[in-house]
Design a protein around this motif. Structure first.
Motif, PDB file in Angstrom:
ATOM      1  N   GLY A 121      69.180  70.562  20.072  1.00 58.56           N
ATOM      2  CA  GLY A 121      69.023  72.005  19.915  1.00 58.56           C
ATOM      3  C   GLY A 121      67.750  72.454  19.231  1.00 58.56           C
ATOM      4  O   GLY A 121      67.604  73.631  18.918  1.00 58.56           O
ATOM      5  N   ALA A 122      66.829  71.541  18.989  1.00 57.18           N
ATOM      6  CA  ALA A 122      65.558  71.895  18.340  1.00 57.18           C
ATOM      7  C   ALA A 122      64.411  71.269  19.117  1.00 57.18           C
ATOM      8  O   ALA A 122      64.569  70.224  19.741  1.00 57.18           O
ATOM      9  CB  ALA A 122      65.535  71.399  16.901  1.00 57.18           C
ATOM     10  N   THR A 123      63.261  71.915  19.060  1.00 55.87           N
ATOM     11  CA  THR A 123      62.067  71.332  19.671  1.00 55.87           C
ATOM     12  C   THR A 123      61.465  70.307  18.720  1.00 55.87           C
ATOM     13  O   THR A 123      61.823  70.246  17.535  1.00 55.87           O
ATOM     14  CB  THR A 123      61.013  72.416  19.948  1.00 55.87           C
ATOM     15  OG1 THR A 123      60.537  72.915  18.687  1.00 55.87           O
ATOM     16  CG2 THR A 123      61.567  73.543  20.810  1.00 55.87           C
ATOM     17  N   LEU A 124      60.544  69.515  19.235  1.00 60.54           N
ATOM     18  CA  LEU A 124      59.858  68.533  18.398  1.00 60.54           C
ATOM     19  C   LEU A 124      59.105  69.225  17.263  1.00 60.54           C
ATOM     20  O   LEU A 124      59.134  68.769  16.118  1.00 60.54           O
ATOM     21  CB  LEU A 124      58.903  67.693  19.246  1.00 60.54           C
ATOM     22  CG  LEU A 124      58.143  66.588  18.524  1.00 60.54           C
ATOM     23  CD1 LEU A 124      59.094  65.617  17.833  1.00 60.54           C
ATOM     24  CD2 LEU A 124      57.243  65.850  19.507  1.00 60.54           C
ATOM     25  N   ALA A 125      58.467  70.351  17.556  1.00 61.94           N
ATOM     26  CA  ALA A 125      57.727  71.084  16.516  1.00 61.94           C
ATOM     27  C   ALA A 125      58.674  71.604  15.435  1.00 61.94           C
ATOM     28  O   ALA A 125      58.356  71.554  14.238  1.00 61.94           O
ATOM     29  CB  ALA A 125      56.947  72.240  17.133  1.00 61.94           C
ATOM     30  N   GLN A 126      59.844  72.086  15.847  1.00 64.08           N
ATOM     31  CA  GLN A 126      60.825  72.561  14.869  1.00 64.08           C
ATOM     32  C   GLN A 126      61.325  71.409  14.001  1.00 64.08           C
ATOM     33  O   GLN A 126      61.428  71.534  12.783  1.00 64.08           O
ATOM     34  CB  GLN A 126      62.002  73.239  15.581  1.00 64.08           C
ATOM     35  CG  GLN A 126      61.633  74.554  16.216  1.00 64.08           C
ATOM     36  CD  GLN A 126      62.724  75.083  17.116  1.00 64.08           C
ATOM     37  OE1 GLN A 126      63.499  74.330  17.705  1.00 64.08           O
ATOM     38  NE2 GLN A 126      62.781  76.406  17.238  1.00 64.08           N
ATOM     39  N   TRP A 127      61.645  70.290  14.642  1.00 67.20           N
ATOM     40  CA  TRP A 127      62.126  69.131  13.892  1.00 67.20           C
ATOM     41  C   TRP A 127      61.050  68.634  12.924  1.00 67.20           C
ATOM     42  O   TRP A 127      61.341  68.304  11.780  1.00 67.20           O
ATOM     43  CB  TRP A 127      62.552  68.018  14.850  1.00 67.20           C
ATOM     44  CG  TRP A 127      63.003  66.796  14.140  1.00 67.20           C
ATOM     45  CD1 TRP A 127      64.163  66.631  13.417  1.00 67.20           C
ATOM     46  CD2 TRP A 127      62.311  65.561  14.031  1.00 67.20           C
ATOM     47  NE1 TRP A 127      64.236  65.365  12.897  1.00 67.20           N
ATOM     48  CE2 TRP A 127      63.101  64.682  13.255  1.00 67.20           C
ATOM     49  CE3 TRP A 127      61.092  65.100  14.529  1.00 67.20           C
ATOM     50  CZ2 TRP A 127      62.714  63.386  12.967  1.00 67.20           C
ATOM     51  CZ3 TRP A 127      60.720  63.797  14.245  1.00 67.20           C
ATOM     52  CH2 TRP A 127      61.518  62.962  13.466  1.00 67.20           C
ATOM     53  N   ASP A 128      59.801  68.623  13.366  1.00 68.52           N
ATOM     54  CA  ASP A 128      58.709  68.188  12.499  1.00 68.52           C
ATOM     55  C   ASP A 128      58.574  69.115  11.298  1.00 68.52           C
ATOM     56  O   ASP A 128      58.342  68.663  10.174  1.00 68.52           O
ATOM     57  CB  ASP A 128      57.402  68.141  13.297  1.00 68.52           C
ATOM     58  CG  ASP A 128      56.278  67.480  12.527  1.00 68.52           C
ATOM     59  OD1 ASP A 128      56.526  66.492  11.806  1.00 68.52           O
ATOM     60  OD2 ASP A 128      55.130  67.959  12.643  1.00 68.52           O
TER      61      ASP A 128
END
Length: 106
Positions: free
Chosen positions: A2-9
């Motif tokens: 449910g999250a993008t890589l940028a959000q997770w980062d």
């Protein structure tokens, strides 16, 4: 998850330095301050982070319990991907790679 890589980062960076400013987090995630500010606004809207007043004009960033769950889910995905990427290496080579990464990361 449910999250993008940028959000997770971004969640990962906030987890590593709770209370960090947008400037500090932008540098940690290789973004401009403006881009990080936009991303942080989305994270607030999703309930994954909180922004709190700090000293002066500083705004501090903190994970919420929901953000911590998303971060943990992302760690599991990342661990699975890394395991698949390096499964073909013999155990000794993986151990050597890990030692080198840990030493260079320290």
């Amino acid at each position: 998850m449910g999250a993008t890589l940028a959000q997770w980062d971004a969640l990962r960076a906030i987890s590593r330095t709770p209370g960090a400013s947008a400037r500090e987090l932008a540098a940690a995630t290789f973004q401009t301050e403006q881009a990080f500010g936009t991303l942080a606004g989305r994270l607030v809207a999703q309930g994954w982070i909180e922004r709190r007043p700090g000293h002066g004009r500083r705004i501090e960033h903190h994970l919420t319990p929901s953000g911590e769950r998303v971060l943990e889910a992302g760690h599991k995905v990342a661990d699975e991907v890394l395991a698949r990427c390096y499964t073909a290496l013999p155990d000794a080579d993986r151990a050597t790679l890990l030692r080198r990464l840990v030493v260079e990361d320290a």
